[in-house]
Design an enzyme around this catalytic site. Structure first.
Site, PDB file in Angstrom:
ATOM      1  N   LYS A   1       0.831  -1.205   0.000  1.00 14.37           N
ATOM      2  CA  LYS A   1       0.000   0.000   0.000  1.00 14.37           C
ATOM      3  C   LYS A   1       0.863   1.253   0.000  1.00 14.37           C
ATOM      4  CE  LYS A   1      -1.238   2.077   3.602  1.00 14.37           C
ATOM      5  NZ  LYS A   1      -1.753   2.789   4.793  1.00 14.37           N
TER       6      LYS A   1
ATOM      7  N   CYS B   1      -3.849  17.091  11.245  1.00 11.75           N
ATOM      8  CA  CYS B   1      -2.406  17.248  11.040  1.00 11.75           C
ATOM      9  C   CYS B   1      -1.975  18.646  11.457  1.00 11.75           C
ATOM     10  CB  CYS B   1      -2.068  17.014   9.576  1.00 11.75           C
ATOM     11  SG  CYS B   1      -0.310  17.054   9.243  1.00 11.75           S
TER      12      CYS B   1
ATOM     13  N   ARG C   1       3.688  16.551  12.740  1.00 16.93           N
ATOM     14  CA  ARG C   1       4.062  15.598  11.695  1.00 16.93           C
ATOM     15  C   ARG C   1       4.866  16.391  10.677  1.00 16.93           C
ATOM     16  NH1 ARG C   1       1.426  10.102  10.623  1.00 16.93           N
ATOM     17  NH2 ARG C   1       0.468   9.714  12.624  1.00 16.93           N
TER      18      ARG C   1
ATOM     19  N   ILE D   1       4.933  17.504   7.820  1.00 11.93           N
ATOM     20  CA  ILE D   1       4.465  18.159   6.601  1.00 11.93           C
ATOM     21  C   ILE D   1       5.194  19.489   6.417  1.00 11.93           C
ATOM     22  CG2 ILE D   1       2.485  19.146   7.800  1.00 11.93           C
ATOM     23  CD1 ILE D   1       1.007  19.254   5.220  1.00 11.93           C
TER      24      ILE D   1
ATOM     25  N   LEU E   1       8.252  19.902   6.576  1.00  6.37           N
ATOM     26  CA  LEU E   1       9.439  19.624   5.774  1.00  6.37           C
ATOM     27  C   LEU E   1       9.108  19.639   4.284  1.00  6.37           C
ATOM     28  CD1 LEU E   1      11.028  16.734   7.898  1.00  6.37           C
ATOM     29  CD2 LEU E   1      11.495  19.189   8.026  1.00  6.37           C
TER      30      LEU E   1
ATOM     31  N   ASP F   1       6.133   0.544  11.861  1.00  2.00           N
ATOM     32  CA  ASP F   1       4.870  -0.107  11.503  1.00  2.00           C
ATOM     33  C   ASP F   1       4.806  -1.577  11.911  1.00  2.00           C
ATOM     34  OD1 ASP F   1       3.703   2.147  10.492  1.00  2.00           O
ATOM     35  OD2 ASP F   1       3.978   1.635   8.382  1.00  2.00           O
TER      36      ASP F   1
END
EC number: 2.5.1.7
Length: 418
Positions: free
Chosen positions: A22, A116, A121, A123, A125, A305
């Protein structure tokens, strides 16, 4: 609401076929925005996140035909550059459309992924990198509003970011001039994206390292070739843990063992042996399941994960295991549910101490996220009695044909409506 009823079992056996990844398929589908031709992608998993992304592309005007695990994508019909909240909120990976949309059209608006916060998180970057490439970026009413003609530059990611790397690689593909990316993620999913773009005509150097040089096409779209998504290393790791937690012999087919080095190393430390063939892995039972120490890190280290699944497995070990979660906060939300099943786990910040060897009992438990939900299924396999796992829509986001695959290994598992 749908839930899974799982009967505890002493033994699994048989073969399970691993689906396409995925987390590789998502950026690969998005990369079709860079294509001048129709793109055919094979081995695409039929999971909720893929369907969400296809809905997003169709909403932008793309024509998509997805059946039998193959996706045919035509983005020449794109007529919209606003990725709307009602679709983006369902999946953080939707932010991947930002780089390629901006690179192709010179402007776009992408809703911030649900929940978010900028800075928590990485983002931020993504946005800093695009600004270094000449983009004008503003946050307006929950949307990233971006415009500008992208030019190559040297970009150092302060932290390793998988989606950030993928986003900027795709943006750099159509930018003007050379982009040098430093501290790039090296995950197999990032590597495949680079290889597919290279096959499509992009000049890119350093694939598989943390330093990439990308020579942008200055707006010229790429000519894609047909390709297949790599096997899902996290799904593979999850089924290996299912075999391990029941101390069974099972075989995984259509899998890449190279991508699972860190996971296999920890299974070996816990006493399990594996037989590795060209595209299969056979797990053999352990004489004794030993405790383990795990610290999550970026690839090729131990994947975050797989942390929840190994926590469930550690409950069967003869001794005390330690898991140090270094990549994400709030990655121990499955612990409270495992405690309901009789687990002995103590948390201290980002470190979990798991005392194994105690009997697990069936319980009603609630999934909090994708990987936590798989840990609850593993614990249910090892528990005495029949467990119910609720909120399984999390599982549907990332595991294809989960019940059928477990049934094929001998598990008594049923999907029911409350």
């Amino acid at each position: 609401m749908t839930y899974l009823e799982i009967e505890g079992t002493n033994h699994l056996s048989g073969n399970v076929t691993i689906s396409g990844a995925k987390n590789a398929a998502l950026p690969l589908i998005v990369s079709s925005i860079l294509a001048k031709n129709e793109v055919k992608i094979n081995n695409v998993p039929n999971v909720a996140d893929i369907k969400t992304l296809i809905s997003l592309l169709e909403n932008l005007g793309a024509k998509v035909n997805f059946q039998n695990n193959s996706a045919l994508l035509n983005t020449n019909t794109l007529n919209q550059t606003i990725a709307k909240y009602d679709i983006v909120r369902k999946m953080r990976a939707s932010i991947l459309t930002l780089g390629p949309l901006l690179a192709r059209f010179g402007h776009c608006e992408v809703s911030l992924p649900g929940g978010c916060a900028i800075g928590q998180r990485p983002i931020d970057l993504h946005l800093l990198a695009l600004e270094k490439m000449g983009a004008n970026i503003q946050i307006k009413q929950g949307y990233v509003v971006a415009s500008g003609n992208l030019k190559g530059n040297e970009i150092l990611f302060d932290k390793i970011t998988v989606t950030g790397s993928e986003n900027i690689i795709m943006a750099a593909a159509l930018a003007k001039g050379k982009t040098k990316l430093l501290n790039v993620a090296k995950e197999p999913e990032v590597v495949q994206l680079c290889e597919v773009l290279k096959d499509a005509g992009l000049e890119i150097k350093g694939i598989g390292t943390d330093e990439l040089e990308i020579y942008g096409s200055d707006g010229e779209l790429l000519e894609f070739k047909e390709f297949s998504v790599i096997p899902d290393r996290i799904e593979a790791g999850t089924y290996l843990c299912a075999g391990a937690i029941t101390n069974s012999k099972i075989t995984l087919d259509k899998v890449n063992a190279t991508h699972l080095s860190a996971v296999l190393a920890k299974l070996h430390q816990m006493g399990f042996e594996t037989l590795i063939a060209e595209d299969s892995i056979t797990l053999l039972p352990a004489k004794e399941i030993k405790p383990v120490e795990i610290m999550t890190s970026e690839y090729p280290g131990f994947p975050t994960d797989m942390q929840a699944q190994f926590m469930a497995l550690a409950l069967k070990a003869n001794g005390t295991s330690i898991i140090d979660e270094r990549l994400f906060e709030n990655r121990f939300m499955h612990v409270s549910e495992l405690l309901r099943m009789g687990a002995d786990i103590k948390l201290n910040g980002h470190i979990a101490t798991i005392v194994g060897g105690k009997e697990l009992n069936a319980a009603d438990v609630m999934a909090t996220d994708l990987r936590a939900s798989s840990a609850l299924i593993l614990a249910a396999l090892a528990a005495k009695g029949t467990s119910k796992v609720h909120r399984i829509y999390h599982l549907d986001r990332g595991y294809e044909n989960l019940e059928e695959k477990f049934k094929g290994l001998g598990v008594k598992i049923t999907r029911l409506e409350e």
